[in-house]
Design a protein around this motif. Structure first.
Motif, PDB file in Angstrom:
ATOM      1  N   VAL A 123       3.383   9.333  12.522  1.00 21.13           N
ATOM      2  CA  VAL A 123       3.989   8.006  12.381  1.00 21.13           C
ATOM      3  C   VAL A 123       4.659   7.672  13.709  1.00 21.13           C
ATOM      4  O   VAL A 123       5.433   8.474  14.229  1.00 21.13           O
ATOM      5  CB  VAL A 123       5.046   7.966  11.252  1.00 21.13           C
ATOM      6  CG1 VAL A 123       5.593   6.546  11.075  1.00 21.13           C
ATOM      7  CG2 VAL A 123       4.468   8.463   9.938  1.00 21.13           C
ATOM      8  N   TYR A 124       4.364   6.497  14.267  1.00 22.11           N
ATOM      9  CA  TYR A 124       4.960   6.173  15.556  1.00 22.11           C
ATOM     10  C   TYR A 124       5.023   4.659  15.771  1.00 22.11           C
ATOM     11  O   TYR A 124       4.465   3.886  14.999  1.00 22.11           O
ATOM     12  CB  TYR A 124       4.194   6.829  16.710  1.00 22.11           C
ATOM     13  CG  TYR A 124       2.719   6.515  16.772  1.00 22.11           C
ATOM     14  CD1 TYR A 124       2.230   5.469  17.536  1.00 22.11           C
ATOM     15  CD2 TYR A 124       1.795   7.299  16.073  1.00 22.11           C
ATOM     16  CE1 TYR A 124       0.864   5.187  17.608  1.00 22.11           C
ATOM     17  CE2 TYR A 124       0.442   7.039  16.134  1.00 22.11           C
ATOM     18  CZ  TYR A 124      -0.018   5.979  16.900  1.00 22.11           C
ATOM     19  OH  TYR A 124      -1.360   5.711  16.958  1.00 22.11           O
ATOM     20  N   TYR A 137       0.838  -1.194   0.000  1.00 20.42           N
ATOM     21  CA  TYR A 137       0.000   0.000   0.000  1.00 20.42           C
ATOM     22  C   TYR A 137       0.878   1.251   0.000  1.00 20.42           C
ATOM     23  O   TYR A 137       2.075   1.186   0.294  1.00 20.42           O
ATOM     24  CB  TYR A 137      -0.901   0.022   1.237  1.00 20.42           C
ATOM     25  CG  TYR A 137      -1.742  -1.205   1.418  1.00 20.42           C
ATOM     26  CD1 TYR A 137      -2.876  -1.421   0.647  1.00 20.42           C
ATOM     27  CD2 TYR A 137      -1.412  -2.168   2.377  1.00 20.42           C
ATOM     28  CE1 TYR A 137      -3.657  -2.554   0.817  1.00 20.42           C
ATOM     29  CE2 TYR A 137      -2.189  -3.304   2.556  1.00 20.42           C
ATOM     30  CZ  TYR A 137      -3.309  -3.490   1.764  1.00 20.42           C
ATOM     31  OH  TYR A 137      -4.075  -4.610   1.936  1.00 20.42           O
ATOM     32  N   TYR A 138       0.255   2.374  -0.307  1.00 20.15           N
ATOM     33  CA  TYR A 138       0.979   3.640  -0.180  1.00 20.15           C
ATOM     34  C   TYR A 138       0.063   4.723   0.360  1.00 20.15           C
ATOM     35  O   TYR A 138      -1.157   4.690   0.185  1.00 20.15           O
ATOM     36  CB  TYR A 138       1.603   4.064  -1.513  1.00 20.15           C
ATOM     37  CG  TYR A 138       0.646   4.668  -2.520  1.00 20.15           C
ATOM     38  CD1 TYR A 138       0.388   6.047  -2.542  1.00 20.15           C
ATOM     39  CD2 TYR A 138       0.003   3.875  -3.478  1.00 20.15           C
ATOM     40  CE1 TYR A 138      -0.474   6.608  -3.471  1.00 20.15           C
ATOM     41  CE2 TYR A 138      -0.861   4.420  -4.406  1.00 20.15           C
ATOM     42  CZ  TYR A 138      -1.096   5.802  -4.400  1.00 20.15           C
ATOM     43  OH  TYR A 138      -1.956   6.346  -5.320  1.00 20.15           O
ATOM     44  N   VAL A 139       0.696   5.687   1.055  1.00 16.76           N
ATOM     45  CA  VAL A 139       0.010   6.881   1.545  1.00 16.76           C
ATOM     46  C   VAL A 139       0.856   8.077   1.122  1.00 16.76           C
ATOM     47  O   VAL A 139       2.036   8.151   1.495  1.00 16.76           O
ATOM     48  CB  VAL A 139      -0.140   6.878   3.073  1.00 16.76           C
ATOM     49  CG1 VAL A 139      -0.837   8.152   3.550  1.00 16.76           C
ATOM     50  CG2 VAL A 139      -0.916   5.653   3.540  1.00 16.76           C
ATOM     51  N   GLN A 148      -7.467   8.178   9.915  1.00 12.50           N
ATOM     52  CA  GLN A 148      -7.329   6.767   9.550  1.00 12.50           C
ATOM     53  C   GLN A 148      -5.961   6.244  10.001  1.00 12.50           C
ATOM     54  O   GLN A 148      -4.996   7.001  10.105  1.00 12.50           O
ATOM     55  CB  GLN A 148      -7.484   6.583   8.044  1.00 12.50           C
ATOM     56  CG  GLN A 148      -8.858   6.938   7.502  1.00 12.50           C
ATOM     57  CD  GLN A 148      -8.999   6.558   6.047  1.00 12.50           C
ATOM     58  OE1 GLN A 148      -8.900   5.377   5.676  1.00 12.50           O
ATOM     59  NE2 GLN A 148      -9.210   7.551   5.195  1.00 12.50           N
ATOM     60  N   GLN A 149      -5.893   4.931  10.222  1.00 15.07           N
ATOM     61  CA  GLN A 149      -4.661   4.302  10.684  1.00 15.07           C
ATOM     62  C   GLN A 149      -4.330   3.071   9.846  1.00 15.07           C
ATOM     63  O   GLN A 149      -5.231   2.367   9.396  1.00 15.07           O
ATOM     64  CB  GLN A 149      -4.773   3.838  12.136  1.00 15.07           C
ATOM     65  CG  GLN A 149      -4.605   4.901  13.178  1.00 15.07           C
ATOM     66  CD  GLN A 149      -4.493   4.296  14.576  1.00 15.07           C
ATOM     67  OE1 GLN A 149      -4.590   3.077  14.768  1.00 15.07           O
ATOM     68  NE2 GLN A 149      -4.276   5.142  15.567  1.00 15.07           N
ATOM     69  N   VAL A 177       0.827   4.284  11.151  1.00 15.23           N
ATOM     70  CA  VAL A 177       0.784   5.474  10.303  1.00 15.23           C
ATOM     71  C   VAL A 177      -0.635   6.033  10.345  1.00 15.23           C
ATOM     72  O   VAL A 177      -1.592   5.331  10.016  1.00 15.23           O
ATOM     73  CB  VAL A 177       1.182   5.146   8.848  1.00 15.23           C
ATOM     74  CG1 VAL A 177       1.084   6.396   7.971  1.00 15.23           C
ATOM     75  CG2 VAL A 177       2.591   4.569   8.793  1.00 15.23           C
ATOM     76  N   GLU A 178      -0.764   7.283  10.783  1.00 10.36           N
ATOM     77  CA  GLU A 178      -2.052   7.964  10.789  1.00 10.36           C
ATOM     78  C   GLU A 178      -2.108   8.922   9.608  1.00 10.36           C
ATOM     79  O   GLU A 178      -1.129   9.612   9.308  1.00 10.36           O
ATOM     80  CB  GLU A 178      -2.256   8.728  12.101  1.00 10.36           C
ATOM     81  CG  GLU A 178      -2.373   7.819  13.310  1.00 10.36           C
ATOM     82  CD  GLU A 178      -2.707   8.576  14.587  1.00 10.36           C
ATOM     83  OE1 GLU A 178      -2.808   9.830  14.528  1.00 10.36           O
ATOM     84  OE2 GLU A 178      -2.846   7.936  15.640  1.00 10.36           O
TER      85      GLU A 178
END
Length: 337
Positions: free
Chosen positions: A59-60, A49-51, A90-91, A84-85
């Motif tokens: 990001v944590y 996937y990509y964001v 969304q997460q 990743v938020e």
């Protein structure tokens, strides 16, 4: 583009730019960091996937602990995830095999995209509270004696020297973690891993036989899927050229030897080479500044006592957790000697 990554959220990148960005992205574990997007894994496929970076809000790292926690006991000890938020809350939670890879991913984000927070919203609030509490503690600290001030200067100088070669401390900590995890993994787990792997090969063989005999496609997918799951699950625990007692112990000895050679060039280094880590020196410095110790020997004893008191039943902050997992294996392997 083969295995074109699927977009998460509402952000999109045109196919040509996406292909180029994914090809040149920095791969860390199953994920990747490009100039245009973050590439995230599915359960089986890396960077599936990509964001777009413009949509990323946070990001944590998230750590789940199995029974045993800080001691390293339990078949998994700790499970590390990258969260990743994006796109308004969304997460996407990405599983990593090695926690160090999650840390490496976050280090790149901090360096190249400093506007993206690398802690959760709750952790950000806790950090602000901790900072205020630390400032209050510093204002209320008792004045240090001349001997304590000298000890702090000694620790600062040693810390500066040690931080010139960060790769040595990283190797020392990583080798100690592998040794501890290997020693705390019960032998029965390896037998279980062997059985799981054999089941995987058996499922694979039966799938091939069914394919040759023109069986149902449902059988192929089921058997090949089981074969992949069982085989990969077993391989993570089975002894290999790198995952065996001799190799792990040798790596730990070599890491300690390299550190010993480095600190030997420093006159009266305040730590044994097996404990030579910046986190240890910082905790020793805090012990002196808080009035719990005066000399370096006393400060090291305070650090040992604090680490002994920490176990899976003790709740700590993310900052404290990161410090503990970096150095506690060093002390456990040496039995706090």
């Amino acid at each position: 583009m083969m295995f074109k990554p699927y977009p998460l959220g509402s952000g999109r990148i045109d196919d040509a730019a996406l292909a180029e960005d994914k090809k040149s992205c920095r791969k860390i574990g199953p994920c990747g960091i490009g100039r245009r997007a973050l590439y995230l894994n599915s359960f089986f496929i890396d960077r599936r996937y990509y964001v777009p970076l413009s949509m990323v809000t946070r990001v944590y790292k998230r750590v789940a602990m199995s029974r045993g926690g800080f001691s390293g006991k339990g078949i998994f000890a700790t499970l590390s995830y990258l969260v990743v938020e994006f796109d308004g809350g969304q997460q996407k939670v990405c599983n990593f095999k090695y926690e160090q890879q999650v840390d490496d991913f976050l280090n790149v984000i901090r360096a190249e995209y400093p506007s993206i927070p690398c802690v959760s919203a709750a952790a950000e609030q806790r950090l602000a509270e901790q900072k205020a509490r630390r400032e209050e503690e510093e204002r209320n600290r008792p004045p240090m004696s001349a001997q304590a001030e000298k000890t702090v200067r000694t620790l600062d100088q040693a810390l500066d020297y040690l931080e010139r070669r960060p790769e040595l401390t990283e190797q020392l900590s990583a080798a100690a973690k592998r040794r501890r995890n290997f020693q705390c993994t019960h032998g029965s787990y390896r037998w279980a891993a062997m059985a799981i792997t054999l089941l995987g090969f058996a499922a694979l063989a039966y799938g091939i036989v069914s394919f040759v005999r023109h069986g149902s496609f449902a059988i192929y997918f089921t058997l090949f899927g089981l074969a992949a799951i069982f085989t990969f699950a077993g391989f993570s625990v089975l002894p290999t050229a790198r995952n065996n007692r001799t190799s792990i112990m040798r790596n730990d000895e070599q890491a300690q030897q390299k550190m010993q050679e480095y600190v030997s060039a420093y006159l009266d280094f305040p730590l044994p080479a097996r404990y030579a880590h910046p986190v240890v020196l910082r905790r020793m410095k805090r012990a002196v500044m808080d009035g719990r110790a005066v000399t370096t020997a006393q400060a090291l004893d305070v650090v040992k006592d604090d680490l002994r008191a920490l176990n899976a039943d003790v709740e700590v902050s993310q900052e404290e957790y990161d410090e503990v997992v970096a150095i506690k294996p060093l002390f456990l392997n040496a039995e706090y000697q």
